[in-house]
Enzyme design. Structure first.
Site, PDB file in Angstrom:
ATOM      1  N   GLY A   1      47.073 -38.327 -35.931  1.00  0.00           N
ATOM      2  CA  GLY A   1      47.839 -37.652 -34.888  1.00  0.00           C
ATOM      3  C   GLY A   1      46.959 -37.315 -33.693  1.00  0.00           C
ATOM      4  O   GLY A   1      45.845 -37.829 -33.542  1.00  0.00           O
ATOM      5  N   ASP A   2      47.452 -36.422 -32.866  1.00  0.00           N
ATOM      6  CA  ASP A   2      46.731 -36.035 -31.649  1.00  0.00           C
ATOM      7  C   ASP A   2      45.570 -35.074 -31.926  1.00  0.00           C
ATOM      8  O   ASP A   2      44.647 -34.958 -31.115  1.00  0.00           O
ATOM      9  CB  ASP A   2      47.694 -35.352 -30.679  1.00  0.00           C
ATOM     10  CG  ASP A   2      48.323 -34.116 -31.317  1.00  0.00           C
ATOM     11  OD1 ASP A   2      48.822 -34.216 -32.465  1.00  0.00           O
ATOM     12  OD2 ASP A   2      48.306 -33.039 -30.694  1.00  0.00           O
TER      13      ASP A   2
ATOM     14  N   ARG B   1      47.383 -42.906 -40.888  1.00  0.00           N
ATOM     15  CA  ARG B   1      48.000 -42.413 -39.649  1.00  0.00           C
ATOM     16  C   ARG B   1      47.154 -41.282 -39.068  1.00  0.00           C
ATOM     17  O   ARG B   1      46.706 -40.393 -39.783  1.00  0.00           O
ATOM     18  CB  ARG B   1      49.405 -41.910 -39.942  1.00  0.00           C
ATOM     19  CG  ARG B   1      50.163 -41.333 -38.732  1.00  0.00           C
ATOM     20  CD  ARG B   1      50.030 -39.836 -38.647  1.00  0.00           C
ATOM     21  NE  ARG B   1      50.804 -39.265 -37.533  1.00  0.00           N
ATOM     22  CZ  ARG B   1      50.671 -38.019 -37.098  1.00  0.00           C
ATOM     23  NH1 ARG B   1      49.807 -37.204 -37.685  1.00  0.00           N
ATOM     24  NH2 ARG B   1      51.389 -37.578 -36.107  1.00  0.00           N
TER      25      ARG B   1
ATOM     26  N   THR C   1      44.372 -29.842 -39.056  1.00  0.00           N
ATOM     27  CA  THR C   1      45.709 -30.081 -39.600  1.00  0.00           C
ATOM     28  C   THR C   1      45.664 -31.119 -40.719  1.00  0.00           C
ATOM     29  O   THR C   1      44.726 -31.927 -40.785  1.00  0.00           O
ATOM     30  CB  THR C   1      46.659 -30.596 -38.488  1.00  0.00           C
ATOM     31  OG1 THR C   1      47.993 -30.691 -38.983  1.00  0.00           O
ATOM     32  CG2 THR C   1      46.230 -31.962 -37.964  1.00  0.00           C
TER      33      THR C   1
ATOM     34  N   SER D   1      50.141 -26.557 -44.007  1.00  0.00           N
ATOM     35  CA  SER D   1      49.994 -27.703 -43.102  1.00  0.00           C
ATOM     36  C   SER D   1      48.563 -27.875 -42.612  1.00  0.00           C
ATOM     37  O   SER D   1      48.310 -28.677 -41.716  1.00  0.00           O
ATOM     38  CB  SER D   1      50.927 -27.520 -41.908  1.00  0.00           C
ATOM     39  OG  SER D   1      50.644 -26.293 -41.266  1.00  0.00           O
TER      40      SER D   1
ATOM     41  N   THR E   1      49.779 -27.530 -36.703  1.00  0.00           N
ATOM     42  CA  THR E   1      48.329 -27.554 -36.536  1.00  0.00           C
ATOM     43  C   THR E   1      47.832 -26.185 -36.107  1.00  0.00           C
ATOM     44  O   THR E   1      48.453 -25.542 -35.250  1.00  0.00           O
ATOM     45  CB  THR E   1      47.959 -28.570 -35.443  1.00  0.00           C
ATOM     46  OG1 THR E   1      48.417 -29.853 -35.859  1.00  0.00           O
ATOM     47  CG2 THR E   1      46.462 -28.610 -35.203  1.00  0.00           C
TER      48      THR E   1
ATOM     49  N   THR F   1      50.289 -28.640 -30.381  1.00  0.00           N
ATOM     50  CA  THR F   1      50.801 -28.784 -31.745  1.00  0.00           C
ATOM     51  C   THR F   1      52.207 -29.348 -31.625  1.00  0.00           C
ATOM     52  O   THR F   1      52.891 -29.126 -30.635  1.00  0.00           O
ATOM     53  CB  THR F   1      50.750 -27.455 -32.523  1.00  0.00           C
ATOM     54  OG1 THR F   1      51.347 -27.637 -33.813  1.00  0.00           O
ATOM     55  CG2 THR F   1      51.437 -26.319 -31.807  1.00  0.00           C
ATOM     56  N   GLY F   2      52.606 -30.115 -32.636  1.00  0.00           N
ATOM     57  CA  GLY F   2      53.884 -30.810 -32.559  1.00  0.00           C
ATOM     58  C   GLY F   2      53.672 -32.249 -32.973  1.00  0.00           C
ATOM     59  O   GLY F   2      52.654 -32.580 -33.582  1.00  0.00           O
TER      60      GLY F   2
END
Ligand code: SD4
Length: 308
Positions: free
Chosen positions: A181-182, A179, A169, A47, A151, A202-203
Site C-alpha cells: 500500500g501507500d 501487495r 500497518t 490493523s 494505519t 490512511t485509507g
C-alpha cells in the site's frame, strides 16, 4: 514548543506518552517511535503490528515508513513478516545512503542482522478472523477492500525544530501476498520536510498513491498554505479528479503538521478520529466533512465509540 499528531483513536495512549517525552526534551524520532510501537505491540489494534490483519495466505505482512525531515531521508519496509516493530526497522533504514526501502525477505534479514526482536505476528484471534473471512469469501463476491485496515501515522515536531513522520500497518485485510500500500511509500503514505512540515495518509493505498497525497500536502505548505487548508485542498484535488473520471471519492483520511506546529486533518469518511499532542497534553479529535470544508473539533471516546 513541540507538537505531535496521529491517526485514529488507537494512537491516543502512545501519543500521550510521546507528548510527555517531547515535553522532557526528547527528539521527534524517539517520540514517533514510542507512539507507533505502543500501537504495534497491542494486539487489540487489529490493523497494525502484532495480531494485524492477515493477507489471503494467512500471514501478517507488514508495511512501515519513516522520514527524517531535517536530513530529508526516509526508510521503509514492505510485505515483511515477523518483525516485531516494523517502525524500528524503517527508522534504522532511514539512516542509510542506499538500500533504504526493503521488501519481504530482505527486510526480515535486515531486521535480524540489526538485532531487532522478531516474533510470529499472528495471534489466535487474527488467525480465527482470517479463517472466518476466508470461509465467507465466495469466489464470485468482490473483496471488500475498505474493511478495517487502518494505519497508524504519527508526525512530530520537537523543541529543537526536528520533524519526523512515521507509519505502520498490516495493510488491507485479505490482500494478495506481495501487495504493497501507500504506507511505506515516501510521498504517498508519508512525507516530511522540516522547512515546511509533515503529512501522512490512511485509507485505501491504491487511491492515496494516485495523488501522492503526502507530498502534495507538504508542497502546498511550501507554497504558503496552513496545515488544515493543505489537507483539505489535497483531498479535494484527488476527489474532484476521481469524480471527473466517474469514480467515488474513495476512503482517504489525511493529517498534517506544519513547521510552526499547526495541525491539519481531512477525510472522505463521515468521521475521522485523530489525536493531537502539545504542551497541554493529548487530545482526542474528530474531522467531519461539512459542505465544502472540514469540521474539526475535540471529541470524547464515547462519541467515537465503534471507530478505530
Ligand atoms: C494500505 N493505507 O495498506 C493502508 C491501509 C490504511 O486505513 O491505512 N487503511 O493501503
Amino acid at each position: 514548543m513541540f507538537a505531535i499528531i496521529g491517526t485514529w483513536k488507537m494512537c491516543h495512549d502512545g501519543l500521550t506518552e510521546a507528548a510527555a517525552l517531547l515535553a522532557g526534551g526528547a527528539s521527534a524520532g524517539d517520540a514517533v517511535e514510542r507512539a507507533i510501537t505502543r500501537v504495534e505491540d497491542n494486539p487489540a489494534y487489529v490493523s497494525v503490528g502484532y495480531g494485524g490483519l492477515p493477507a489471503r495466505d494467512g500471514h501478517v505482512l507488514l508495511d512501515a515508513g519513516y522520514m527524517d525531515g531535517n536530513a530529508l531521508r526516509y526508510g521503509g519496509i514492505m510485505a515483511a513478516e515477523n518483525i516485531q516493530n516494523p517502525i524500528r526497522a524503517a527508522r534504522l533504514l532511514c539512516g542509510r545512503e542506499t538500500n533504504c526501502l526493503l521488501a519481504g525477505r530482505g527486510a526480515e534479514q535486515f531486521a535480524v542482522s540489526a538485532g531487532l526482536p522478531m516474533r510470529d505476528m499472528r495471534t489466535a484471534e487474527s488467525t480465527a478472523r482470517w479463517r472466518e473471512a476466508m470461509q465467507s469469501l465466495r469466489d464470485e463476491a468482490p473483496l471488500d477492500a475498505y474493511r478495517g485496515h487502518d494505519t497508524v501515522c504519527v508526525l512530530a515536531l520537537d523543541s529543537s525544530g526536528r520533524m519526523v513522520a512515521g507509519t505502520s500497518t498490516s495493510g488491507l485485510f485479505l490482500k494478495e501476498p506481495g501487495r504493497v500500500g501507500d504506507s511505506p511509500i515516501v510521498g504517498s503514505g508519508f512525507y516530511c520536510d522540516a522547512r515546511y512540515g509533515a503529512a501522512a495518509a490512511t485509507g485505501l493505498g491504491e487511491d492515496v498513491m494516485r495523488g501522492c497525497l503526502s507530498y502534495e500536502i507538504v508542497s502546498l505548505m511550501r507554497r504558503g498554505a496552513d496545515a488544515q487548508s493543505a489537507c483539505e485542498e489535497a483531498l479535494r484535488g484527488l476527489a474532484d479528479r476521481k469524480r471527473a473520471l466517474g469514480e467515488a471519492a474513495g476512503s482517504i483520511s489525511l493529517i498534517a503538521l506544519s513547521a510552526q506546529g499547526g495541525f491539519g486533518a481531512s477525510t472522505t469518511l463521515d468521521v475521522f478520529p485523530f489525536v493531537t499532542g502539545d504542551g497541554t497534553g493529548a487530545h482526542l479529535m474528530a474531522a467531519q466533512p461539512a459542505g465544502n470544508t472540514m469540521r474539526i473539533g475535540t471529541a470524547t471516546a464515547e462519541e467515537l465509540a465503534g471507530e478505530p
